[in-house]
Design a protein around this motif. Structure first.
Motif, PDB file in Angstrom:
ATOM      1  N   ILE A 339      20.536  43.391   4.514  1.00  0.00           N
ATOM      2  CA  ILE A 339      21.368  43.961   3.477  1.00  0.00           C
ATOM      3  C   ILE A 339      22.009  42.679   2.746  1.00  0.00           C
ATOM      4  N   SER A 340      22.187  41.613   3.392  1.00  0.00           N
ATOM      5  CA  SER A 340      22.905  40.285   2.617  1.00  0.00           C
ATOM      6  C   SER A 340      22.684  39.044   3.551  1.00  0.00           C
ATOM      7  N   ALA A 341      23.261  37.955   3.257  1.00  0.00           N
ATOM      8  CA  ALA A 341      23.176  36.977   3.987  1.00  0.00           C
ATOM      9  C   ALA A 341      24.300  35.902   3.529  1.00  0.00           C
ATOM     10  N   GLY A 342      24.436  34.883   4.383  1.00  0.00           N
ATOM     11  CA  GLY A 342      25.560  34.014   4.133  1.00  0.00           C
ATOM     12  C   GLY A 342      25.453  32.776   5.203  1.00  0.00           C
ATOM     13  N   PHE A 343      26.345  31.818   4.931  1.00  0.00           N
ATOM     14  CA  PHE A 343      26.427  30.529   5.669  1.00  0.00           C
ATOM     15  C   PHE A 343      27.700  30.684   6.447  1.00  0.00           C
ATOM     16  N   ASP A 344      27.735  30.231   7.785  1.00  0.00           N
ATOM     17  CA  ASP A 344      29.118  29.806   8.327  1.00  0.00           C
ATOM     18  C   ASP A 344      29.407  28.577   8.321  1.00  0.00           C
ATOM     19  N   PHE A 408      38.700  26.799  11.521  1.00  0.00           N
ATOM     20  CA  PHE A 408      38.437  28.379  11.603  1.00  0.00           C
ATOM     21  C   PHE A 408      37.045  28.247  11.182  1.00  0.00           C
ATOM     22  N   VAL A 409      36.119  28.810  12.110  1.00  0.00           N
ATOM     23  CA  VAL A 409      34.613  29.196  11.634  1.00  0.00           C
ATOM     24  C   VAL A 409      34.581  30.419  10.882  1.00  0.00           C
ATOM     25  N   CYS A 410      34.002  30.420   9.751  1.00  0.00           N
ATOM     26  CA  CYS A 410      33.887  31.756   8.960  1.00  0.00           C
ATOM     27  C   CYS A 410      32.600  31.605   7.923  1.00  0.00           C
ATOM     28  N   ASN A 411      32.558  32.949   7.595  1.00  0.00           N
ATOM     29  CA  ASN A 411      31.260  33.039   6.305  1.00  0.00           C
ATOM     30  C   ASN A 411      31.922  32.166   5.236  1.00  0.00           C
ATOM     31  N   LEU A 412      31.144  31.622   4.462  1.00  0.00           N
ATOM     32  CA  LEU A 412      31.625  30.798   3.350  1.00  0.00           C
ATOM     33  C   LEU A 412      32.202  31.603   2.368  1.00  0.00           C
ATOM     34  N   TYR A 428      36.230  23.110   3.205  1.00  0.00           N
ATOM     35  CA  TYR A 428      35.113  23.664   4.148  1.00  0.00           C
ATOM     36  C   TYR A 428      34.063  22.457   4.332  1.00  0.00           C
ATOM     37  N   SER A 429      33.449  22.738   5.509  1.00  0.00           N
ATOM     38  CA  SER A 429      32.391  21.876   5.723  1.00  0.00           C
ATOM     39  C   SER A 429      31.176  21.985   5.235  1.00  0.00           C
ATOM     40  N   PRO A 430      30.123  21.036   5.447  1.00  0.00           N
ATOM     41  CA  PRO A 430      28.740  21.174   5.006  1.00  0.00           C
ATOM     42  C   PRO A 430      28.395  22.341   5.786  1.00  0.00           C
ATOM     43  N   VAL A 431      27.099  22.884   5.379  1.00  0.00           N
ATOM     44  CA  VAL A 431      26.623  24.012   6.412  1.00  0.00           C
ATOM     45  C   VAL A 431      25.735  23.055   7.544  1.00  0.00           C
ATOM     46  N   PHE A 432      26.175  23.452   8.612  1.00  0.00           N
ATOM     47  CA  PHE A 432      25.656  22.732   9.580  1.00  0.00           C
ATOM     48  C   PHE A 432      24.449  23.530  10.425  1.00  0.00           C
ATOM     49  N   GLY A 433      24.297  24.879  10.244  1.00  0.00           N
ATOM     50  CA  GLY A 433      23.265  25.630  10.864  1.00  0.00           C
ATOM     51  C   GLY A 433      22.444  26.325   9.876  1.00  0.00           C
TER      52      GLY A 433
END
Length: 484
Positions: A339-344, A408-412, A428-433
C-alpha cells in the motif's frame, strides 16, 4: 451450388442453435434450510432472510434467463442440502459457511453473501446464576460448522447436539441446557423477537462468512452471472435493508463490508475529528480501491499491539500499514502489492548535543524510544544504545520534548508530521536501514485470501492512475519518496 446450399444450411442451423441457447432459461434448484429466520416455512409458503435474498437475486438474474427455484417446500438440514448438491439433486444453495470438507464437493462464490459471528445466548434471568456455575451445558446444532468451533470457557463444558434451532431453543427454555452456541443470524433474530427474554453473552468470536454454493455440475458461466447479480444487490444496499427488516442489526453484516484495524499514523492514516472520519494517504487509497471492487471499508482503531492480537483471533478482516515480517505470516495473509512505503530514522531535539550522523557516534548510554509492537530493521535492534518501548509515536515525541528520552525512532514522514504539529524543533538522522514496505494485512482464512488477491490486483492498477497521484499530492507526498 449444392455444396454452397449445404454450407448455408449448416451456418443457419448453428446460428439458430446459438440463438436458442441464449434465449433458453437456466433453472437452478435449491432447498430451504431448517434454520429460522434464514428460511421460514408456513404450510407450503417459504419466507425468511435468505428467501428474500433469492427473490432479489432472481430480479437481477431475469435478464440473463437464470432463475433460482425451490425443489420442495420442505426445509432440510444443512448436511442433507450439501449431500444433494454433491449428488446433483439441487444446483444451488444460498447461505452456507465455508468448509474445507464441503469445498471438495461443491463450488463456492468467493464473494460473501453476508457475515455473522458465533455467539452464546442465555435466558436473561439466568445470567447471575450461570456466572457462578462450575460447568456449562452448551446446546449446538449437530453437523454444522459452528458446532465444531466452540471456544473454551472457564467452566467445564458438556456439549448437547440438537437437530434444529427450534428443538435447541425449546431445550434452552426448559433449562435442559445453560446456553446455546450458534450463528448470530438465528440467535440474533430470537433475541430481537424475545423482548428481553434472551440475551447474548459477550465473548470474542471470529467472523463467519456465508456464501452461495453450487453443484459442481453447474457451468462456470452461470456461476459468474449469479456472482455479478450478488455483487449488484450488495452494492445497492439490498442486504442492508433485509438486515433491518429482520431486526438483525449488530448480528449480521453485508458480505461487502470490510472491517479494517488501524492507528493514528499521519500522514498515512488518522481520524479527523472535524470530518468525523478516517483520512490519510493510505486510507484514501484503500477507500478508492475497495470502492472499485464493490466493497465498503469500515475502520476501527485500537492500540497497535491490540490490533495485532485481534487479527490473530480472526475477529476482523484486515490491518493497515503492516510489514510482512515472518512472524506475522502465521496469522496474516499479505497481498502481493504494498500500500505504501517509508524509511525509519532517529529523531532528536535540535538542542540535544548528540551526533546522530552515524550509529557509531551515538553514545551507548543514550536512551532511544520505539513503538511497542512495531517492526523495525536489524540496524535498530543491533545498535548499542539503550532502548525503551512506548505505546504510540505521539507519546515518543512527547517524551523526547520533555527530555525523558534522548532519541526516538520513527517513520520519517510520520515523525516530521508529529514534530510540526507539536511545534518542536527536531533533527533526524540519515537512513541507516532498508526501505520499510507496508501492506494491508488480511485475516488468514478463506475470505482473507480472496481479499488479498482482489485488493492486490486492483491496487496495482490504481497506482498507475492520475487519481492515485492526486491523493499523494493532497498529503504533500511525492511518488519518488515512496517508490524510487
Amino acid at each position: 451450388m449444392i455444396i454452397f446450399k449445404e454450407f448455408l444450411i449448416v451456418i443457419l442451423v448453428v446460428l439458430f442453435s446459438i440463438a436458442t441457447f441464449s434465449q433458453s432459461s437456466v433453472i437452478l434448484y435449491t432447498y430451504a434450510q431448517d434454520i429460522v429466520p434464514k428460511y421460514i416455512i408456513q404450510g407450503n409458503s417459504i419466507s425468511g432472510f435468505c428467501h428474500d435474498i433469492i427473490v432479489e437475486l432472481n430480479k437481477e438474474l431475469k435478464k440473463d434467463n437464470v432463475e433460482i427455484r425451490y425443489k420442495s417446500s420442505t426445509a432440510k438440514p444443512i448436511q442433507q442440502i450439501i449431500s444433494s448438491l454433491s449428488n446433483k439433486g439441487v444446483q444451488i444453495f444460498v447461505g452456507v459457511p465455508h468448509s474445507e470438507e464441503w469445498e471438495k464437493t461443491v463450488k463456492y462464490i468467493r464473494l460473501p453473501l453476508y457475515v455473522v459471528r458465533e455467539i452464546f445466548v442465555i435466558k436473561s434471568d439466568m445470567e447471575n446464576v450461570l456466572n457462578n456455575k462450575d460447568s456449562m451445558k452448551i446446546g449446538v446444532i449437530g453437523g454444522t460448522v459452528t458446532a465444531r468451533k466452540i471456544p473454551n470457557m472457564p467452566q467445564q463444558q458438556e456439549i448437547v447436539e440438537y437437530k434444529s434451532i427450534t428443538e435447541a431453543m425449546e431445550a434452552l427454555e426448559k433449562g435442559k441446557v445453560d446456553t446455546l452456541f450458534l450463528s448470530s443470524l438465528p440467535l440474533g433474530y430470537y433475541i430481537s423477537q424475545s423482548k428481553g427474554k434472551y440475551k447474548s453473552m459477550n465473548a470474542p468470536s471470529e467472523k463467519c462468512y456465508q456464501y452461495i454454493v453450487f453443484s459442481k455440475s453447474v457451468d462456470d458461466k452461470v456461476i459468474r452471472v449469479v456472482e455479478e447479480a450478488l455483487r449488484k444487490i450488495l452494492i445497492n444496499g439490498v442486504i442492508d435493508r433485509l438486515i433491518k427488516k429482520y431486526g438483525l442489526e449488530g448480528y449480521v453484516l453485508p458480505g461487502n463490508v470490510v472491517e479494517i484495524l488501524l492507528v493514528d499514523w499521519k500522514p498515512y492514516e488518522w481520524y479527523d475529528k472535524d470530518k468525523k472520519d478516517w483520512v490519510g494517504m493510505d486510507v484514501d487509497v484503500v477507500k478508492k480501491v475497495f470502492s472499485e471492487l464493490g466493497f465498503k471499508p469500515v475502520f476501527l482503531s485500537f492500540p497497535w499491539t491490540r490490533c495485532l492480537e485481534l487479527m490473530k483471533t480472526k475477529m476482523y478482516d484486515g490491518v493497515m500499514s503492516v510489514r510482512d515480517i515472518e512472524e506475522r505470516k502465521d496469522f496474516l495473509t499479505f497481498p502481493r502489492e504494498p500500500i505504501s512505503a517509508g524509511f525509519d530514522v532517529l529523531f532528536k531535539l535540535k538542542s540535544k548535543k548528540i551526533d546522530i550522523s552515524s550509529l557509531e557516534k551515538i553514545p551507548k548510554e543514550a536512551l532511544c524510544g520505539y513503538g511497542d509492537g512495531y517492526a523495525y530493521g536489524d540496524w535498530f535492534w543491533n545498535a548499542e544504545f539503550r532502548k525503551v518501548p512506548v505505546s504510540t509515536d505521539e507519546v515518543g515525541f512527547e517524551l523526547l520534548k520533555n527530555g525523558r528520552i534522548d532519541l526516538f525512532v520513527c517513520n520519517l514522514l510520520v515523525g516530521k508530521y508529529i514534530a510540526r504539529e507539536m511545534k518542536i524543533e527536531v533533527e533526524y538522522s540519515p537512513v541507516f536501514g532498508e526501505k520499510m514496505v507496508y501492506y494491508v494485512g488480511f485475516s488468514k482464512n478463506f475470505h482473507g485470501s480472496y481479499l488479498a488477491e482482489s485488493f492486490s490486483e486492483q491496487l496495482k492498477r490504481f497506482k498507475n492512475t492520475s487519481d492515485y497521484m492526486d491523493i499523494l499530492r493532497k498529503y504533500g507526498v511525492k511518488y519518488e519518496e515512496l517508490w524510487k
